[in-house]
Write an enzyme that holds these catalytic residues in place. Structure first.
Site, short mmCIF file in Angstrom:
data_model
loop_
_atom_site.label_atom_id
_atom_site.label_comp_id
_atom_site.label_asym_id
_atom_site.label_seq_id
_atom_site.Cartn_x
_atom_site.Cartn_y
_atom_site.Cartn_z
N THR A 134 0.83 -1.31 0.10
CA THR A 134 -0.05 -0.02 0.05
C THR A 134 0.86 1.22 -0.20
O THR A 134 1.96 1.25 0.54
CB THR A 134 -0.83 0.18 1.10
N ASP A 135 0.30 2.24 -0.55
CA ASP A 135 1.09 3.70 -0.16
C ASP A 135 0.65 3.82 1.08
O ASP A 135 0.13 3.16 1.81
CB ASP A 135 0.23 4.73 -1.06
N TRP A 136 1.61 4.64 1.85
CA TRP A 136 1.54 4.89 3.20
C TRP A 136 0.24 5.38 3.79
O TRP A 136 -0.09 6.58 3.49
CB TRP A 136 2.91 5.68 3.62
N GLY A 137 -0.55 4.44 4.42
CA GLY A 137 -1.88 4.65 4.86
C GLY A 137 -2.94 4.64 4.04
O GLY A 137 -4.03 5.16 4.18
N ALA A 138 -2.65 3.91 2.90
CA ALA A 138 -3.67 3.68 2.02
C ALA A 138 -4.44 2.49 2.19
O ALA A 138 -5.56 2.12 1.32
CB ALA A 138 -2.91 3.43 0.61
#
Length: 502
Positions: free
Chosen positions: A231-235
């Site tokens: 994931t993108d950071w926090g996605a």
């Protein structure tokens, strides 16, 4: 890596350990399993340099990082159309990662530029899927040749910053296949990046982080992607749904919250052990591949050589948008350098790609070297904080009158383009436009040098004989500009995105 090795590890891991491996240990590190000799590996931001944060991590460029080489950003790199040079840059990035024991560099940014106001467009290559794909493949090939992984991002249909965490990108299948996906497909099939990073947004109603069509059907089954999807950071949205639909690793750490959700899902039958093992096996392969580099001979990057490479690359990113014969300027001419950006250069974008350069050139210094300090005068002309200053404009006009030629530096500051928000318009800052208008008759001997990550409107283009697009040229971009202005270097760059004359 040996399937036998991974199968053996899967039999030795507990359910708790498997669930733990599917999420980050902290902001930049993955979990390791010490009893099985599996190291914790580090990933960190790129794409145009190594952003390894020595202290507390963040994903918007707030905290300082170790010194590294800052190369030109992707919008400029694409203008070079030089895949061999980009591959050479990738090798340098890989060496700097090896020096700092970084296992995966988070890049390249491959999103297609569909919105000219996108705040992060400086970090992406092009509007064109073919060029974006080939540039991405060259970057990945270079980095991974050094035993360092990459993270092709942001998959997919992510082309603006406004509401990026929640927006639902509605796109028909033909447009998806012809515009948004081909660059990713070329990069995956040509290079097999170690990881692909899914984007924050929804695509046709489903978050990209749990999108079966994108992650499992297309990326893995159709394109044959062999690495992990992170994931993108926090996605991350729903951790269990992510695992079921092909998302292998959540970053950064969510503590033990999602680890517990995965364990509970297996125990209550919502998630099968086979489904979990698919994710864990890929994470294990990433750790094992990284372990080879971590345990091999130490690499020490030559930052001086990388600075010289950054300069060569910057030279090829410069695009001559207009020249009615004023360029090149002969050494010996009296040169007036005007513009605060000439002495406080904008050389990179703002946000998670913000590099801490070990060396930084300023255009004014490099122009003095090129044309002789006695032949060069300077004034700011405007303020970078956009404060109006009529006295400074008057000073700039008087300086221009006394010169044979004027090099006027204009462009966008981080206030206008950055990760986290989109641009409100395509204009240059008003204080810069006011300065250009005030120069009046002096514009006939003026070269406008642009420092910006994305296209801007040029209402003055008919009044000046030359416009040089320097993009965000990295730590060595200033010497590249000076050499182009003097004719020592040919501005060979060609636009990889649309500029429209208004």
């Amino acid at each position: 890596m040996s399937n036998t090795k991974i199968k053996q590890l899967l039999t030795e891991l507990t359910l708790e350990e498997k669930a733990m491996l599917c999420t980050g240990k902290d902001f930049w590190n993955l979990h390791g399993i010490e009893r099985l000799d599996l190291p914790s590996i580090m990933v960190t931001d790129g794409p145009h340099g190594l952003r390894k944060q020595a202290g507390e991590g963040d994903h918007v460029g707030l905290n300082a990082a170790v010194k590294a080489t800052c190369f030109p950003t992707a919008s400029g790199l694409a203008a070079s159309w030089n895949t061999k040079l980009i591959e050479e840059m990738g090798k340098a990035l890989g060496k700097e990662c090896r020096t700092e024991d970084v296992s995966v560099l988070l890049g390249p940014g491959t999103n297609i530029k569909r919105n000219p106001l996108g705040g992060r467009n400086f970090e992406y290559f092009s509007e064109d899927p073919l060029l974006a794909g080939d540039m991405s493949a060259a970057w990945i090939k270079g980095v991974q040749s050094q035993g360092v992984g990459t993270s092709l991002k942001h998959f997919a249909v992510n082309n603006h910053e406004h509401c990026r965490m929640t927006v639902d990108a509605i796109v028909d299948q033909r447009t998806l296949r012809e515009i948004y996906l081909p660059a990713f497909e070329r990069a995956v099939q040509q290079t097999q990046p170690w990881t692909v990073m899914c984007s924050y947004n929804k695509v046709n109603g489903t978050y990209a982080a749990e999108h079966k069509q994108l992650l499992d059907d297309i990326l893995v089954k159709e394109w044959g992607f062999e690495g992990i999807i992170v994931t993108d950071w926090g996605a991350n949205n729903d951790r269990v749904e992510g695992v079921k639909n092909g998302q292998h690793l959540e970053m950064p750490s969510s503590g033990d919250m999602n680890t517990k959700k995965i364990i509970a899902a297996v125990e209550n039958g919502q998630l099968t052990m086979a489904e979990l093992d698919k994710s864990v096996a890929r994470v294990l392969e990433l750790i094992l591949k990284s372990q080879v580099s971590l345990e091999s001979n130490k690499v020490t990057a030559d930052l001086t050589a990388h600075h010289e490479l950054a300069a060569r690359i910057a030279e090829e990113t410069c695009v001559l948008l207009k020249n009615d014969g004023l360029l090149p300027v002969a050494v010996g001419k009296k040169v007036a350098v005007i513009g605060a950006l000439a002495n406080n250069t904008r050389y990179q974008g703002a946000g998670s790609s913000k590099i801490n350069p070990f060396k930084l050139e300023q255009p004014l210094d490099e122009i003095k070297k090129q044309f002789g300090p006695d032949n060069v005068t300077y004034t700011a002309g405007y303020h970078l904080n956009d404060a109006e200053d009529s006295a400074e404009i008057t000073k700039a006009v008087e300086l221009a009158k006394q010169a044979d030629v004027v090099f006027l530096f204009a462009g966008l500051t981080p206030k206008y383009e950055s990760e986290g928000f989109d641009r409100q318009h395509l204009n240059l800052p008003q204080v810069q436009l006011d300065l250009i208008a005030a120069l009046g008759e002096q514009l006939s001997k003026t070269v406008v040098v642009l420092q910006n990550g994305a296209p801007v409107v040029l209402p003055f283009v008919e009044k000046v004989p030359a416009v040089l697009e320097a993009y965000l040229g990295g730590q060595a971009g200033a010497s590249a500009v000076a050499k182009v202005l003097s004719g020592e270097v040919n501005p060979s760059g060609k636009l990889a995105e649309t500029f429209r004359q208004i």
